[in-house]
Motif scaffolding. Structure first.
Motif, mmCIF file in Angstrom:
data_model
loop_
_atom_site.group_PDB
_atom_site.id
_atom_site.type_symbol
_atom_site.label_atom_id
_atom_site.label_comp_id
_atom_site.label_asym_id
_atom_site.label_seq_id
_atom_site.Cartn_x
_atom_site.Cartn_y
_atom_site.Cartn_z
ATOM 1 N N PHE A 169 -91.020 56.545 -7.077
ATOM 2 C CA PHE A 169 -89.728 57.068 -7.511
ATOM 3 C C PHE A 169 -88.676 56.782 -6.450
ATOM 4 C CE2 PHE A 169 -92.518 59.474 -10.224
ATOM 5 C CZ PHE A 169 -91.792 59.659 -11.397
ATOM 6 N N THR A 170 -87.524 56.340 -6.900
ATOM 7 C CA THR A 170 -86.364 56.141 -6.037
ATOM 8 C C THR A 170 -85.273 57.104 -6.491
ATOM 9 O OG1 THR A 170 -86.884 53.807 -5.632
ATOM 10 C CG2 THR A 170 -84.605 54.500 -5.272
ATOM 11 N N PHE A 171 -84.893 58.010 -5.608
ATOM 12 C CA PHE A 171 -83.853 58.995 -5.910
ATOM 13 C C PHE A 171 -82.524 58.495 -5.342
ATOM 14 C CE2 PHE A 171 -87.916 61.140 -5.628
ATOM 15 C CZ PHE A 171 -87.951 61.855 -6.815
ATOM 16 N N VAL A 172 -81.435 58.787 -6.031
ATOM 17 C CA VAL A 172 -80.146 58.236 -5.621
ATOM 18 C C VAL A 172 -79.046 59.290 -5.710
ATOM 19 C CG1 VAL A 172 -80.699 55.850 -6.253
ATOM 20 C CG2 VAL A 172 -79.677 57.362 -7.955
ATOM 21 N N ASP A 173 -78.042 59.109 -4.884
ATOM 22 C CA ASP A 173 -76.824 59.903 -4.968
ATOM 23 C C ASP A 173 -75.938 59.296 -6.058
ATOM 24 O OD1 ASP A 173 -74.690 61.764 -3.714
ATOM 25 O OD2 ASP A 173 -73.747 59.781 -3.754
ATOM 26 N N PRO A 174 -75.422 60.086 -6.991
ATOM 27 C CA PRO A 174 -74.628 59.511 -8.087
ATOM 28 C C PRO A 174 -73.440 58.687 -7.606
ATOM 29 C CG PRO A 174 -75.254 61.764 -8.605
ATOM 30 C CD PRO A 174 -75.670 61.525 -7.187
ATOM 31 N N GLU A 175 -72.744 59.149 -6.579
ATOM 32 C CA GLU A 175 -71.593 58.392 -6.085
ATOM 33 C C GLU A 175 -72.033 57.055 -5.492
ATOM 34 O OE1 GLU A 175 -68.001 58.902 -2.805
ATOM 35 O OE2 GLU A 175 -68.944 60.679 -3.666
ATOM 36 N N ALA A 176 -73.141 57.067 -4.748
ATOM 37 C CA ALA A 176 -73.651 55.823 -4.181
ATOM 38 C C ALA A 176 -74.128 54.881 -5.284
ATOM 39 C CB ALA A 176 -74.790 56.121 -3.210
ATOM 40 N N PHE A 177 -74.724 55.434 -6.337
ATOM 41 C CA PHE A 177 -75.199 54.588 -7.443
ATOM 42 C C PHE A 177 -74.014 53.970 -8.177
ATOM 43 C CE2 PHE A 177 -77.332 53.784 -11.579
ATOM 44 C CZ PHE A 177 -78.356 52.989 -11.099
ATOM 45 N N THR A 178 -72.925 54.708 -8.283
ATOM 46 C CA THR A 178 -71.701 54.147 -8.851
ATOM 47 C C THR A 178 -71.275 52.916 -8.057
ATOM 48 O OG1 THR A 178 -70.925 56.281 -9.703
ATOM 49 C CG2 THR A 178 -69.254 54.590 -9.312
ATOM 50 N N SER A 180 -73.198 50.981 -6.320
ATOM 51 C CA SER A 180 -74.165 49.906 -6.571
ATOM 52 C C SER A 180 -73.854 49.185 -7.874
ATOM 53 C CB SER A 180 -75.587 50.479 -6.619
ATOM 54 O OG SER A 180 -75.963 51.044 -5.380
ATOM 55 N N LEU A 181 -73.478 49.943 -8.901
ATOM 56 C CA LEU A 181 -73.114 49.323 -10.173
ATOM 57 C C LEU A 181 -71.851 48.474 -10.033
ATOM 58 C CD1 LEU A 181 -73.901 52.306 -12.531
ATOM 59 C CD2 LEU A 181 -74.831 50.022 -12.810
ATOM 60 N N GLU A 182 -70.892 48.992 -9.309
ATOM 61 C CA GLU A 182 -69.658 48.224 -9.114
ATOM 62 C C GLU A 182 -69.925 46.954 -8.311
ATOM 63 O OE1 GLU A 182 -66.550 52.011 -9.294
ATOM 64 O OE2 GLU A 182 -67.262 51.255 -7.350
ATOM 65 N N ALA A 183 -70.816 47.048 -7.341
ATOM 66 C CA ALA A 183 -71.170 45.857 -6.554
ATOM 67 C C ALA A 183 -71.857 44.807 -7.410
ATOM 68 C CB ALA A 183 -72.066 46.255 -5.381
ATOM 69 N N ALA A 184 -72.549 45.256 -8.469
ATOM 70 C CA ALA A 184 -73.223 44.322 -9.381
ATOM 71 C C ALA A 184 -72.267 43.742 -10.413
ATOM 72 C CB ALA A 184 -74.383 45.027 -10.085
ATOM 73 N N GLY A 185 -71.014 44.187 -10.408
ATOM 74 C CA GLY A 185 -70.018 43.630 -11.308
ATOM 75 C C GLY A 185 -69.557 44.539 -12.428
ATOM 76 N N PHE A 186 -70.087 45.764 -12.499
ATOM 77 C CA PHE A 186 -69.715 46.670 -13.587
ATOM 78 C C PHE A 186 -68.346 47.293 -13.345
ATOM 79 C CE2 PHE A 186 -74.272 46.421 -14.114
ATOM 80 C CZ PHE A 186 -74.407 46.375 -15.491
ATOM 81 N N ALA A 187 -67.652 47.565 -14.449
ATOM 82 C CA ALA A 187 -66.340 48.205 -14.399
ATOM 83 C C ALA A 187 -66.383 49.524 -15.167
ATOM 84 C CB ALA A 187 -65.286 47.285 -15.015
ATOM 85 N N ALA A 202 -75.487 57.002 -15.635
ATOM 86 C CA ALA A 202 -74.365 56.160 -15.219
ATOM 87 C C ALA A 202 -74.083 55.153 -16.328
ATOM 88 C CB ALA A 202 -74.700 55.429 -13.924
ATOM 89 N N VAL A 203 -72.853 55.123 -16.787
ATOM 90 C CA VAL A 203 -72.448 54.211 -17.855
ATOM 91 C C VAL A 203 -71.417 53.250 -17.297
ATOM 92 C CG1 VAL A 203 -71.433 53.996 -20.154
ATOM 93 C CG2 VAL A 203 -72.872 55.976 -19.609
ATOM 94 N N GLY A 204 -71.667 51.964 -17.431
ATOM 95 C CA GLY A 204 -70.749 50.952 -16.939
ATOM 96 C C GLY A 204 -70.554 49.849 -17.956
ATOM 97 N N LYS A 205 -69.437 49.151 -17.845
ATOM 98 C CA LYS A 205 -69.084 48.092 -18.789
ATOM 99 C C LYS A 205 -69.045 46.743 -18.081
ATOM 100 C CE LYS A 205 -65.917 48.886 -21.876
ATOM 101 N NZ LYS A 205 -64.594 49.066 -22.542
ATOM 102 N N ARG A 206 -69.501 45.712 -18.785
ATOM 103 C CA ARG A 206 -69.401 44.355 -18.256
ATOM 104 C C ARG A 206 -68.020 43.778 -18.554
ATOM 105 N NH1 ARG A 206 -69.745 38.910 -18.478
ATOM 106 N NH2 ARG A 206 -71.431 37.828 -17.424
#
Length: 206
Positions: A169-178, A180-187, A202-206
């Protein structure tokens, strides 16, 4: 990293029937059914959606019942077989695919949405960026990803609990995960706290 994935998925394979049956009842997961319905509504309707880490296929079957074309994917072959069998029992038409989240066997921009409920949390933090980049790659422009994770800090093996064996299991902080998603290109990344204690989506858009 590959050994972690194999052992974690092996745990699900060993317990496929017990896990599949136990996870069927949405009543055990407050708010989850409504989250699946909202994902089905938000993802563009012109293309299939991917249930990434489908487990017993509960959410994939619900998405199909809502009129979505669904690809149900999982790395654990026995678990995937259980999901396929249950879909046949319910006469749900789904596509099933064995896949690795770190190298999805799908074309670029080939799905309208990726639903990952409690699946990416089994990926070590060292591979999370790669997994999120793969999710982004397979999404069509305007497509959405909805990823549920557990809040916390740290990662490692969890023994027993709801399943015999051990899982990573990998636990994450929601703000940090946000981030990570933005770094992957999500808006337009949004965090929604689930009705289940310790979980968020976490919901993100391409």
């Amino acid at each position: 990293m590959g050994g972690i994935t194999r052992e974690t998925c092996g745990c699900y394979d060993t317990n496929a029937n017990a896990y599949g049956e136990a996870s069927e009842d949405y009543g055990r997961f407050p708010g989850l059914r409504a989250e699946v319905v909202e994902f089905a509504r938000l993802a563009p309707h012109s293309m299939p959606v991917l249930d990434l880490g489908c487990g017993g296929g509960r959410d994939a079957r619900l998405l199909a019942s809502l009129g979505r074309t669904v690809i149900a994917g999982d790395y654990a072959p026995v678990m995937l077989g259980w999901a396929r069998g249950r879909a046949l029992e319910e006469r749900r038409t789904l596509g099933f695919l064995r896949l690795n989240a770190l190298a999805l066997p799908l074309r670029d921009a080939s799905v309208a949405g990726v639903w990952a409920s409690g699946s990416l949390l089994h990926i070590p933090s060292a591979g999370m960026g790669r997994a999120l980049a793969e999710v982004h790659r397979v999404l069509a422009p305007g497509g959405i990803a909805a990823i549920s994770m557990r809040t916390g800090d740290g990662e490692g093996w969890k023994h027993g609990g709801s399943l015999d064996g051990r899982r990573w299991f990998t636990f994450v902080d929601p703000e940090a995960f946000t981030g990570s998603l933005e770094a992957a290109g999500f808006a337009d990344v949004r965090i929604r706290y689930a009705g289940r204690a310790g979980w968020f989506i976490a919901v993100g858009k391409r």
